[in-house]
Enzyme design. Structure first.
Site, PDB file in Angstrom:
ATOM      1  N   GLN A  64       0.812  -1.214   0.000  1.00 35.76           N
ATOM      2  CA  GLN A  64       0.000   0.000   0.000  1.00 35.76           C
ATOM      3  C   GLN A  64       0.844   1.262   0.000  1.00 35.76           C
ATOM      4  OE1 GLN A  64      -1.523  -1.168   4.060  1.00 35.76           O
ATOM      5  NE2 GLN A  64      -1.590   1.057   4.313  1.00 35.76           N
ATOM      6  N   CYS A  70      -5.051   0.165   3.798  1.00 33.00           N
ATOM      7  CA  CYS A  70      -4.948  -1.242   4.193  1.00 33.00           C
ATOM      8  C   CYS A  70      -6.278  -1.965   4.094  1.00 33.00           C
ATOM      9  CB  CYS A  70      -4.396  -1.357   5.614  1.00 33.00           C
ATOM     10  SG  CYS A  70      -5.522  -0.736   6.880  1.00 33.00           S
ATOM     11  N   HIS A 364      -5.591  -1.027  11.736  1.00 32.95           N
ATOM     12  CA  HIS A 364      -5.036  -1.624  10.518  1.00 32.95           C
ATOM     13  C   HIS A 364      -5.835  -2.875  10.167  1.00 32.95           C
ATOM     14  CE1 HIS A 364      -1.960  -2.215   7.521  1.00 32.95           C
ATOM     15  NE2 HIS A 364      -1.560  -3.377   8.014  1.00 32.95           N
ATOM     16  N   ASN A 386       0.051  -9.249   5.125  1.00 30.88           N
ATOM     17  CA  ASN A 386       0.036  -7.799   5.267  1.00 30.88           C
ATOM     18  C   ASN A 386       0.136  -7.146   3.884  1.00 30.88           C
ATOM     19  OD1 ASN A 386      -0.005  -5.301   6.497  1.00 30.88           O
ATOM     20  ND2 ASN A 386       1.767  -5.658   7.801  1.00 30.88           N
TER      21      ASN A 386
END
Length: 445
Positions: A64, A70, A364, A386
């Site tokens: 990102q 996110c 997040h 992630n």
């Protein structure tokens, strides 16, 4: 202790610190290396291995970059998982710039409509001040992504690639925020001067043209139609022309977004379990579905996530990623950073207290791509995809201890079929509205 700090008390503090050898060792370590590096427990890496009894295979890790997307990356990563399997691809990525464009556009309209709805509220009051604080930040929630998909669909990344601005949104957001606050000023002053709501909405149309222009200049013009071109693992070339975002989503993802529901764990006294909640004035598309959560004990969030992964599907989730986590090694564990030992003090609040006193909230969103179950079927650690590129963690993957999940995971999104009939019936309850500044209104960045 007296009301004020006295010089005698300061001398007592100084002598106590000077006479404590452990604190002086900590001083030397911390001043040279910083807090986190001085407090990392090397045993955390040995305990949290990147091995899992259930492990899903995903495409290349995404990044990102310098943005707060996110929640968007995580959602699109759950969707691309199905596209990769369906088309037999090595990897694939959906356009985060495409969804970013429409999210910023819709958030701007949503903000201006909230301004019109609060014209009688004082400018210095908490509600208007809250609206003006962050009119269209990058952050978001699952239901906001659902609204974007239902209205605009999704697109392959090469149909609307990243730009310098989509990968680093701060400058664009600053100028858009500046413009939107000016628009709010014009609308509120127009109301004070006696203009009708119809006249103000007419002015809003010109404001939205300005917003659209800024987005096109920064992000490019989104395609009305595009061509899908990919090559499978078996070297078969696939081309399909003249696809819209909605047509592409329907054919290659095919989800009913209403089937995916948000479960939260907020163990505070003001939010009883087994009830649904929403957040006032939180959203992006005015005609879209509102944010809606079902609050459940943490073990039920774990059970639903495990059930979905056992069926071979990843799970979107939201957490407080900065707590007890080591970015470089990708470890999320309650004992990973022993700041308590470094400073010689305890940090003793529980999850509910941290929410009530502003010490923690969801910050997040990521994706569960696996879990390790012990001989009794209980989770011990979780595999986390992630969206910070492949450098942190294990090629971009983090490992989360089950204890960390309990303390700092706040939300998971699963297909409702993984819930009992009783929980599904509870989802149908009218949601209890929370104030816009409630911690459950936080947006993942």
């Amino acid at each position: 202790m007296d009301k004020n700090i006295t010089l005698d008390q300061l001398e007592q503090y100084r002598k106590a610190f000077a006479g404590d050898a452990a604190k002086n060792v900590a001083l030397r370590a911390c001043t040279a290396n910083g807090v986190v590096k001085s407090a990392i427990d090397p045993g955390a890496a040995r305990k949290n291995r990147h091995q899992y009894s259930i492990c899903l295979e995903q495409g290349k890790i995404t990044n990102q970059k310098q943005t707060g997307r996110c929640w968007m990356f995580a959602a699109l990563n759950t969707m691309r998982f199905d596209i990769i399997k369906k088309l037999n691809l090595d990897t694939f990525e959906l356009s985060q710039n495409y969804t970013l464009f429409y999210d910023k556009l819709e958030k701007s309209n949503y903000f201006l409509e909230n301004i019109l709805a609060t014209l009688e509220e004082p400018t210095a009051g908490r509600l208007v001040a809250h609206l003006l604080q962050d009119p269209l930040g990058d952050g978001g929630q699952w239901d906001m992504l659902c609204n974007l998909v239902n209205k605009y669909g999704v697109a392959p990344k090469d149909a609307m690639p990243e730009t310098a601005v989509s990968s680093s949104t701060r400058e664009m957001t600053r100028y858009m925020t500046k413009k939107l606050r000016e628009c709010a000023c014009v609308l509120r002053e127009g109301h004070a001067a006696g203009k009708s709501i119809e006249a103000l909405r007419g002015e809003k149309e010109g404001m939205m043209q300005d917003i659209y222009n800024i987005l096109c200049i920064c992000l490019g013009t989104p395609p009305q139609a595009f061509t899908l071109e990919v090559r499978t693992k078996d070297k078969e070339f696939i081309r399909e022309e003249n696809l819209t975002g909605q047509a592409f989503f329907k054919k290659y993802v095919g989800w009913n977004m209403d089937d995916y529901v948000s479960l939260i764990n907020a163990p505070t006294a003001d939010k009883p379990y087994y009830r649904t909640y929403t957040v006032k004035m939180l959203g992006n598309i005015t005609e879209g579905r509102p944010v809606k959560y079902l609050n459940l004990p943490i073990e039920e969030l774990k059970a639903a996530a495990i059930a979905q992964m056992q069926d071979g599907k990843p799970v979107w989730f939201g957490c407080d990623v900065g707590q007890s986590s080591i970015r470089d090694s990708g470890i999320m564990d309650l004992g990973a950073i022993r700041a308590d030992e470094l400073f010689g003090t305890k940090f003793g609040m529980n999850k509910a207290q941290r929410l009530d006193y502003g010490d923690s909230l969801m910050t997040h969103a990521m994706v569960f791509q696996g879990v390790n179950l012990d001989e009794k079927g209980n989770p011990t650690r979780w595999r986390v995809e992630n969206s910070w590129g492949k450098e942190p963690g294990d090629e971009g993957y983090y490992v989360m201890s089950d204890e960390w999940f309990s303390e700092y995971t706040y939300q998971v999104v699963v297909h409702k079929k993984y819930l009992s009939e009783e929980r599904q019936s509870q989802l149908a309850q009218p949601p209890i509205p929370l104030e816009p500044w409630d911690p459950m209104g936080s947006l993942a960045l």
